[in-house]
Design an enzyme around this catalytic site. Sequence first.
Site, PDB file in Angstrom:
ATOM      1  N   HIS A 206     -23.723 -37.508  11.077  1.00 22.13           N
ATOM      2  CA  HIS A 206     -24.795 -37.106  10.158  1.00 22.13           C
ATOM      3  C   HIS A 206     -24.687 -35.622   9.772  1.00 22.13           C
ATOM      4  O   HIS A 206     -24.626 -35.274   8.593  1.00 22.13           O
ATOM      5  CB  HIS A 206     -26.153 -37.404  10.799  1.00 22.13           C
ATOM      6  CG  HIS A 206     -27.319 -36.994   9.959  1.00 22.13           C
ATOM      7  ND1 HIS A 206     -27.705 -37.698   8.837  1.00 22.13           N
ATOM      8  CD2 HIS A 206     -28.164 -35.936  10.056  1.00 22.13           C
ATOM      9  CE1 HIS A 206     -28.748 -37.084   8.288  1.00 22.13           C
ATOM     10  NE2 HIS A 206     -29.047 -36.012   9.014  1.00 22.13           N
TER      11      HIS A 206
ATOM     12  N   GLU B 153     -28.422 -29.079  11.281  1.00 24.79           N
ATOM     13  CA  GLU B 153     -29.867 -29.058  10.991  1.00 24.79           C
ATOM     14  C   GLU B 153     -30.470 -27.700  11.373  1.00 24.79           C
ATOM     15  O   GLU B 153     -31.410 -27.235  10.739  1.00 24.79           O
ATOM     16  CB  GLU B 153     -30.587 -30.195  11.723  1.00 24.79           C
ATOM     17  CG  GLU B 153     -30.013 -31.591  11.486  1.00 24.79           C
ATOM     18  CD  GLU B 153     -30.315 -32.191  10.110  1.00 24.79           C
ATOM     19  OE1 GLU B 153     -30.910 -31.517   9.249  1.00 24.79           O
ATOM     20  OE2 GLU B 153     -29.913 -33.363   9.911  1.00 24.79           O
TER      21      GLU B 153
ATOM     22  N   GLU C 284     -44.595 -36.179   3.133  1.00 24.83           N
ATOM     23  CA  GLU C 284     -43.566 -35.738   2.180  1.00 24.83           C
ATOM     24  C   GLU C 284     -43.933 -35.941   0.712  1.00 24.83           C
ATOM     25  O   GLU C 284     -43.184 -36.523  -0.056  1.00 24.83           O
ATOM     26  CB  GLU C 284     -42.233 -36.441   2.502  1.00 24.83           C
ATOM     27  CG  GLU C 284     -41.040 -35.679   1.984  1.00 24.83           C
ATOM     28  CD  GLU C 284     -39.706 -36.191   2.531  1.00 24.83           C
ATOM     29  OE1 GLU C 284     -39.534 -36.187   3.755  1.00 24.83           O
ATOM     30  OE2 GLU C 284     -38.873 -36.593   1.723  1.00 24.83           O
TER      31      GLU C 284
HETATM   32  N1  LIG Z   1     -36.326 -39.247  11.908  1.00 27.66           N
HETATM   33  C1  LIG Z   1     -35.836 -38.174  11.374  1.00 27.66           C
HETATM   34  O1  LIG Z   1     -36.574 -37.328  10.854  1.00 27.66           O
HETATM   35  C2  LIG Z   1     -34.362 -37.946  11.409  1.00 27.66           C
HETATM   36  C3  LIG Z   1     -33.853 -36.691  11.112  1.00 27.66           C
HETATM   37  C4  LIG Z   1     -32.487 -36.493  11.216  1.00 27.66           C
HETATM   38  C5  LIG Z   1     -31.653 -37.533  11.596  1.00 27.66           C
HETATM   39  N2  LIG Z   1     -32.185 -38.750  11.862  1.00 27.66           N
HETATM   40  C6  LIG Z   1     -31.324 -39.863  12.293  1.00 27.66           C
HETATM   41  O2  LIG Z   1     -30.743 -39.536  13.545  1.00 27.66           O
HETATM   42  C7  LIG Z   1     -29.538 -40.284  13.691  1.00 27.66           C
HETATM   43  C8  LIG Z   1     -28.472 -39.391  14.248  1.00 27.66           C
HETATM   44  O3  LIG Z   1     -28.907 -38.878  15.489  1.00 27.66           O
HETATM   45  P1  LIG Z   1     -27.874 -38.399  16.605  1.00 27.66           P
HETATM   46  O4  LIG Z   1     -26.905 -37.469  15.988  1.00 27.66           O
HETATM   47  O5  LIG Z   1     -28.683 -37.955  17.744  1.00 27.66           O
HETATM   48  O6  LIG Z   1     -27.040 -39.743  16.901  1.00 27.66           O
HETATM   49  P2  LIG Z   1     -26.987 -40.756  18.141  1.00 27.66           P
HETATM   50  O7  LIG Z   1     -28.314 -41.164  18.564  1.00 27.66           O
HETATM   51  O8  LIG Z   1     -26.034 -41.813  17.729  1.00 27.66           O
HETATM   52  O9  LIG Z   1     -26.325 -39.875  19.299  1.00 27.66           O
HETATM   53  C9  LIG Z   1     -25.024 -39.387  19.136  1.00 27.66           C
HETATM   54  C10 LIG Z   1     -24.111 -39.791  20.316  1.00 27.66           C
HETATM   55  O10 LIG Z   1     -24.416 -38.986  21.439  1.00 27.66           O
HETATM   56  C11 LIG Z   1     -24.620 -39.829  22.587  1.00 27.66           C
HETATM   57  N3  LIG Z   1     -25.557 -39.116  23.450  1.00 27.66           N
HETATM   58  C12 LIG Z   1     -26.883 -38.953  23.259  1.00 27.66           C
HETATM   59  N4  LIG Z   1     -27.384 -38.101  24.164  1.00 27.66           N
HETATM   60  C13 LIG Z   1     -26.361 -37.742  24.975  1.00 27.66           C
HETATM   61  C14 LIG Z   1     -26.240 -36.862  26.095  1.00 27.66           C
HETATM   62  N5  LIG Z   1     -27.296 -36.145  26.528  1.00 27.66           N
HETATM   63  N6  LIG Z   1     -25.030 -36.730  26.682  1.00 27.66           N
HETATM   64  C15 LIG Z   1     -23.948 -37.400  26.204  1.00 27.66           C
HETATM   65  N7  LIG Z   1     -23.985 -38.222  25.131  1.00 27.66           N
HETATM   66  C16 LIG Z   1     -25.185 -38.379  24.521  1.00 27.66           C
HETATM   67  C17 LIG Z   1     -25.128 -41.099  22.003  1.00 27.66           C
HETATM   68  O11 LIG Z   1     -24.962 -42.168  22.880  1.00 27.66           O
HETATM   69  C18 LIG Z   1     -24.266 -41.224  20.761  1.00 27.66           C
HETATM   70  O12 LIG Z   1     -23.004 -41.733  21.113  1.00 27.66           O
HETATM   71  C19 LIG Z   1     -29.209 -40.835  12.340  1.00 27.66           C
HETATM   72  O13 LIG Z   1     -29.464 -42.222  12.356  1.00 27.66           O
HETATM   73  C20 LIG Z   1     -30.157 -40.118  11.402  1.00 27.66           C
HETATM   74  O14 LIG Z   1     -30.512 -40.899  10.291  1.00 27.66           O
HETATM   75  C21 LIG Z   1     -33.518 -38.965  11.787  1.00 27.66           C
HETATM   76 ZN   LIG Z   2     -30.562 -34.594   8.626  1.00 26.89          ZN
END
Ligand SMILES: NC(=O)c1ccc[n+]([C@@H]2O[C@H](COP(=O)([O-])OP(=O)(O)OC[C@H]3O[C@@H](n4cnc5c(N)ncnc54)[C@H](O)[C@@H]3O)[C@@H](O)[C@H]2O)c1
Ligand SMILES: [Zn+2]
Length: 345
Positions: free
Chosen positions: A246, A168, A215
């Site tokens: 993702h 991102e 949007e």
């Molecule tokens: N709302 C929006 O505008 C938007 C934009 C982009 C992505 N998303 C969404 O975000 C999600 C993906 O987010 P993500 O990549 O953060 O995934 P996630 O929340 O699943 O976190 C990824 C992993 O990292 C672990 N984790 C989190 N913080 C940690 C830390 N500080 N130390 C160790 N482990 C940690 C979590 O437990 C998980 O296993 C998707 O569902 C996607 O659709 C939303």
């Molecule tokens: Zn994204």
Amino acid sequence: MSTVTIAPLAESLPAFLNTHDFSAIAVIVDNHTFRFCYPSVKEMLPKHTLIRIKAGEEQKHIATCELIWDAFTRANFDRHALVLNLGGGVIGDMGGFCAATYKRGIDFVQLPTTLLAQVDASVGGKLGIDFNGFKNHIGVFKQPNAVLIDPTLLETLPERELRSGFAEVIKHCLIADGTMWNQIRRRDLDEQNWSALVAHSVAIKERIVEQDPTERGIRKILNFGHTIGHAVETYFLTQPRKRLLHGEAIAVGMLAESYIACHKKMIDETLLTEIEEYLFAVYGNARITEADTEPILALTLQDKKNRGREIRMSLPDGIGSCAFDIPVSAAEMRRGLEFYRGLNK
Ligand SMILES: NC(=O)c1ccc[n+]([C@@H]2O[C@H](COP(=O)([O-])OP(=O)(O)OC[C@H]3O[C@@H](n4cnc5c(N)ncnc54)[C@H](O)[C@@H]3O)[C@@H](O)[C@H]2O)c1
Ligand SMILES: [Zn+2]
């Protein structure tokens, strides 16, 4: 006014709580943020309800929301309660959605703990859950009361998750800041300055969202890489042999969509080659086979940017510049994925 603060949570969280009067507080964590982030946050909070769910995208569905709404209800939360979402994008999107819908909406604050959540998911007010295998299919737009970002929380994040969030950051540079693109592409993942990149990405995203919160237009450029990327992500959710994070899927999408932009003469081959070399070096190849192509193309029809059955994409039209609502045919998308597969050879 910006709701985002980038500072140690030990400063920003007490400062936020001191200026508000909440009837109750809930903290939502997953297993990992419970272990790595909650111990220090707990010290900063008055009495609160802890809601702990399993980690992972598979939890981002309506049954988990029921558990969360049930916990609010059992704790007798009224409309003056506060929800703190301490986690990555899964906790932020889903915890925010639960807060935004409980009793027609209670206050919530995003405390993002992954790079992806700090640079993207926590900013912009998109909340939601997956439904019947479709990503973010059910949701709302609602701005949190605050987004408190502490880049030191990234220290416990696994490298694969860091790399996923970096997609991102790359996207923000490619669509809005060519100078920064030229800086990051000369460095490996472990040589990046995360605090500076978080601040840079947040500023770009906030600036774009401010102009178009729901949007209708310009905000769509944030979806560069996501038409094909989301389809790839959704497709691999159903494939036991491989799961893509993702950002890993978005990296595939950015490559295939950059090819389409080049094919449409929106960017030149030099930029396409730069993007190709850098993304391939950071992400390797996701080994998409010929048999994967048609199911992935079918999934792009669900994209929220489409009008009816016509696919509309956000495509780069220069270094650090992006256009939106560009009609793209199935044949062009097929060629984009073929280009990606060609990189595997
Ligand atoms: N709302 C929006 O505008 C938007 C934009 C982009 C992505 N998303 C969404 O975000 C999600 C993906 O987010 P993500 O990549 O953060 O995934 P996630 O929340 O699943 O976190 C990824 C992993 O990292 C672990 N984790 C989190 N913080 C940690 C830390 N500080 N130390 C160790 N482990 C940690 C979590 O437990 C998980 O296993 C998707 O569902 C996607 O659709 C939303
Ligand atoms: Zn994204």
